[in-house]
Design a protein around this motif. Structure first.
Motif, PDB file in Angstrom:
ATOM      1  N   SER A  50     -25.476  47.054  14.432  1.00  0.00           N
ATOM      2  CA  SER A  50     -26.303  47.954  15.233  1.00  0.00           C
ATOM      3  C   SER A  50     -26.758  47.205  16.471  1.00  0.00           C
ATOM      4  O   SER A  50     -26.614  45.993  16.577  1.00  0.00           O
ATOM      5  N   ILE A  51     -27.334  47.977  17.399  1.00  0.00           N
ATOM      6  CA  ILE A  51     -27.744  47.404  18.687  1.00  0.00           C
ATOM      7  C   ILE A  51     -28.801  48.310  19.290  1.00  0.00           C
ATOM      8  O   ILE A  51     -28.809  49.515  19.051  1.00  0.00           O
ATOM      9  N   GLY A  52     -29.681  47.733  20.079  1.00  0.00           N
ATOM     10  CA  GLY A  52     -30.699  48.500  20.778  1.00  0.00           C
ATOM     11  C   GLY A  52     -30.130  49.185  22.010  1.00  0.00           C
ATOM     12  O   GLY A  52     -29.086  48.795  22.538  1.00  0.00           O
ATOM     13  N   GLN A  53     -30.825  50.209  22.462  1.00  0.00           N
ATOM     14  CA  GLN A  53     -30.352  50.997  23.595  1.00  0.00           C
ATOM     15  C   GLN A  53     -30.209  50.181  24.872  1.00  0.00           C
ATOM     16  O   GLN A  53     -29.223  50.324  25.595  1.00  0.00           O
ATOM     17  N   GLU A 102     -27.661  55.860  24.459  1.00  0.00           N
ATOM     18  CA  GLU A 102     -28.469  56.622  23.508  1.00  0.00           C
ATOM     19  C   GLU A 102     -27.973  56.467  22.069  1.00  0.00           C
ATOM     20  O   GLU A 102     -28.678  56.815  21.132  1.00  0.00           O
ATOM     21  N   GLN A 103     -26.769  55.950  21.894  1.00  0.00           N
ATOM     22  CA  GLN A 103     -26.243  55.714  20.547  1.00  0.00           C
ATOM     23  C   GLN A 103     -26.855  54.471  19.909  1.00  0.00           C
ATOM     24  O   GLN A 103     -26.719  54.256  18.717  1.00  0.00           O
ATOM     25  N   GLY A 104     -27.539  53.658  20.705  1.00  0.00           N
ATOM     26  CA  GLY A 104     -28.218  52.480  20.188  1.00  0.00           C
ATOM     27  C   GLY A 104     -29.577  52.855  19.628  1.00  0.00           C
ATOM     28  O   GLY A 104     -30.061  53.973  19.800  1.00  0.00           O
ATOM     29  N   ARG A 105     -30.194  51.888  18.960  1.00  0.00           N
ATOM     30  CA  ARG A 105     -31.525  52.118  18.396  1.00  0.00           C
ATOM     31  C   ARG A 105     -32.566  52.090  19.502  1.00  0.00           C
ATOM     32  O   ARG A 105     -32.501  51.248  20.396  1.00  0.00           O
ATOM     33  N   PRO A 106     -33.547  52.995  19.436  1.00  0.00           N
ATOM     34  CA  PRO A 106     -34.632  52.948  20.436  1.00  0.00           C
ATOM     35  C   PRO A 106     -35.420  51.648  20.293  1.00  0.00           C
ATOM     36  O   PRO A 106     -35.535  51.101  19.201  1.00  0.00           O
ATOM     37  N   CYS A 107     -35.956  51.180  21.395  1.00  0.00           N
ATOM     38  CA  CYS A 107     -36.747  49.954  21.399  1.00  0.00           C
ATOM     39  C   CYS A 107     -38.038  50.187  20.621  1.00  0.00           C
ATOM     40  O   CYS A 107     -38.695  51.215  20.795  1.00  0.00           O
ATOM     41  N   LYS A 108     -38.388  49.237  19.768  1.00  0.00           N
ATOM     42  CA  LYS A 108     -39.606  49.364  18.970  1.00  0.00           C
ATOM     43  C   LYS A 108     -40.848  48.994  19.774  1.00  0.00           C
ATOM     44  O   LYS A 108     -41.948  49.325  19.403  1.00  0.00           O
TER      45      LYS A 108
END
Length: 155
Positions: A68-71, A110-116
């Motif tokens: 996985s990867i962030g946006q 947008e397929q990446g994980r949103p930043c926390k």
């Protein structure tokens, strides 16, 4: 196609791009070219991710395989021209190289994980907007004390 695979300590695909302890780089024939240590895998911010991207470019990497990867990181890699593929975390490297692992090509940030974190809280300044300079007539904090000014007298 030269691939960089995010790997964990068990030598499987790591769960997250920025936190992967290492990246294994393979040539088109599936031969290991280099193992890169991700010295910033426990760091907060984007500096180490930018360094990884620069090193991938130097090695001629065309595809990056990860869990996985962030946006923001995904957007940066895509805009640099890398093909980014997602596989299930802990997939064996052998399955990735043999082509038997189910891969999803990520084509949009947008397929990446949103930043926390809130924008800019990672400490690197990514996503932050510069504060606007105060303009004449803007309201100021009424709790601030002004000193050295004399009153204006109207006639």
């Amino acid at each position: 196609m030269i691939k960089a695979i995010a790997v964990n300590a068990a030598n499987n695909v790591a769960g997250h791009f920025g936190k992967a302890p290492e990246f294994a780089v393979y040539d088109a024939q599936g031969q290991l070219v280099e193992r890169m240590t991700n010295s910033g895998s426990k760091a907060v911010g984007c500096k180490h991710k930018k360094q990884l991207q620069r090193r991938f470019g130097e090695l001629g990497v065309q595809e990056i395989v990860l869990g996985s990867i962030g946006q923001r990181s995904l957007a940066r890699l895509l805009s640099a021209g890398f093909v980014v593929s997602q596989v299930a975390a802990r997939t064996s490297i052998g399955d990735v190289l043999a082509g038997t692992a189910h891969k999803l090509n990520l084509t949009e940030a947008e397929q990446g994980r949103p930043c926390k974190r809130e924008k800019g809280d990672c400490g690197c300044g990514c996503g932050t907007k510069k504060a606007a300079a105060p303009k004449i007539g803007m309201m100021m904090n009424t709790m601030t004390r002004l000193s050295g000014l004399s009153g204006i007298k109207l006639k």
